[in-house]
Design an enzyme around this catalytic site. Structure first.
Site, mmCIF file in Angstrom:
data_model
loop_
_atom_site.group_PDB
_atom_site.id
_atom_site.type_symbol
_atom_site.label_atom_id
_atom_site.label_comp_id
_atom_site.label_asym_id
_atom_site.label_seq_id
_atom_site.Cartn_x
_atom_site.Cartn_y
_atom_site.Cartn_z
ATOM 1 N N CYS A 40 0.827 -1.223 0.000
ATOM 2 C CA CYS A 40 0.000 0.000 0.000
ATOM 3 C C CYS A 40 0.855 1.265 0.000
ATOM 4 O O CYS A 40 0.332 2.364 -0.118
ATOM 5 C CB CYS A 40 -0.954 0.003 1.190
ATOM 6 S SG CYS A 40 -2.177 -1.309 1.109
ATOM 7 N N HIS A 46 -2.427 3.174 -5.246
ATOM 8 C CA HIS A 46 -3.359 2.100 -5.579
ATOM 9 C C HIS A 46 -4.771 2.634 -5.349
ATOM 10 O O HIS A 46 -4.963 3.652 -4.695
ATOM 11 C CB HIS A 46 -3.094 0.849 -4.723
ATOM 12 C CG HIS A 46 -3.337 1.056 -3.270
ATOM 13 N ND1 HIS A 46 -2.437 1.714 -2.439
ATOM 14 C CD2 HIS A 46 -4.392 0.719 -2.482
ATOM 15 C CE1 HIS A 46 -2.919 1.753 -1.207
ATOM 16 N NE2 HIS A 46 -4.114 1.156 -1.213
ATOM 17 N N HIS A 48 -9.227 2.165 -4.730
ATOM 18 C CA HIS A 48 -10.320 1.442 -4.082
ATOM 19 C C HIS A 48 -11.653 1.949 -4.628
ATOM 20 O O HIS A 48 -11.771 3.100 -5.034
ATOM 21 C CB HIS A 48 -10.335 1.689 -2.567
ATOM 22 C CG HIS A 48 -9.140 1.189 -1.856
ATOM 23 N ND1 HIS A 48 -8.926 -0.138 -1.587
ATOM 24 C CD2 HIS A 48 -8.060 1.846 -1.358
ATOM 25 C CE1 HIS A 48 -7.772 -0.272 -0.940
ATOM 26 N NE2 HIS A 48 -7.236 0.920 -0.797
ATOM 27 N N ASP A 86 -14.526 11.589 -4.979
ATOM 28 C CA ASP A 86 -14.760 10.658 -6.085
ATOM 29 C C ASP A 86 -13.810 10.914 -7.252
ATOM 30 O O ASP A 86 -13.675 12.037 -7.729
ATOM 31 C CB ASP A 86 -16.213 10.740 -6.556
ATOM 32 C CG ASP A 86 -16.583 9.616 -7.506
ATOM 33 O OD1 ASP A 86 -16.050 8.507 -7.342
ATOM 34 O OD2 ASP A 86 -17.411 9.852 -8.411
ATOM 35 N N HIS A 87 -13.160 9.846 -7.699
ATOM 36 C CA HIS A 87 -12.202 9.880 -8.803
ATOM 37 C C HIS A 87 -11.069 10.866 -8.554
ATOM 38 O O HIS A 87 -10.652 11.604 -9.433
ATOM 39 C CB HIS A 87 -12.909 10.158 -10.139
ATOM 40 C CG HIS A 87 -13.681 8.974 -10.612
ATOM 41 N ND1 HIS A 87 -14.959 8.701 -10.160
ATOM 42 C CD2 HIS A 87 -13.350 7.971 -11.453
ATOM 43 C CE1 HIS A 87 -15.386 7.592 -10.724
ATOM 44 N NE2 HIS A 87 -14.432 7.114 -11.516
ATOM 45 N N GLU A 131 -13.607 0.152 2.741
ATOM 46 C CA GLU A 131 -12.498 0.209 1.793
ATOM 47 C C GLU A 131 -12.607 -1.004 0.868
ATOM 48 O O GLU A 131 -12.387 -0.909 -0.337
ATOM 49 C CB GLU A 131 -11.172 0.187 2.542
ATOM 50 C CG GLU A 131 -9.958 0.235 1.638
ATOM 51 C CD GLU A 131 -8.669 0.136 2.407
ATOM 52 O OE1 GLU A 131 -7.967 1.150 2.474
ATOM 53 O OE2 GLU A 131 -8.387 -0.953 2.958
#
Length: 147
Positions: A40, A46, A48, A86-87, A131
């Site tokens: 991580c 990374h 989710h 978001d994004h 998550e």
């Protein structure tokens, strides 16, 4: 005839948002971060697909029959969660995480603080952030634990 007693209800709503991050503490060396966070701590991050579930508690309004208008709650969640998270790359796009490690625990605190500013006082009961299906954080606004 006596007026009906006030009824307390809990209401929840869930939103889903996608974000990426890198678990990395500026207080630790690169080696310590790698040891603590493992994969991580990937320098490229990374992602989710998070789920945020908010639970409100309040007296049911005797006129409307609601704890809160769901249209209003949807808008509050859009403003407090979807717009900022978001994004997004949490570490690069969200100023809060410039100095705070973007763990799911801290994402839950961020959501709590944002929602608390928008919701009627005293209605926010807890924030639950998924998550993954296995990793879930629940935050109820606690700042410290009593010894």
């Amino acid at each position: 005839m006596a007026p009906p007693a006030a009824r307390l209800a809990r209401l929840s709503r869930t939103v889903s948002f996608s974000a990426c991050h890198r678990l990395h503490s500026k207080s630790l060396s690169d080696e310590e971060n790698q040891k603590l966070f493992g994969k991580c701590n990937n320098p490229n991050g990374h992602g989710h697909n998070y789920k945020g579930k908010e639970l409100l508690t309040h007296v049911i309004d005797p006129v409307s029959g609601m704890v809160i208008n769901l249209t209003d709650l949807k808008e509050y969640m859009r403003e407090a969660i979807m717009e900022p998270l978001d994004h997004k790359n949490l570490d690069k796009d969200v100023p809060y995480f410039a100095e705070v490690v973007s763990t799911t625990e801290n994402v839950a605190v961020f959501i709590w603080e944002n929602l608390k500013k928008l919701l009627p006082v005293g209605t926010l009961y807890k924030v639950k952030v998924y998550e993954t299906d296995q990793n879930i954080v629940i935050y109820k606004g606690e700042e410290t634990v009593s010894e």
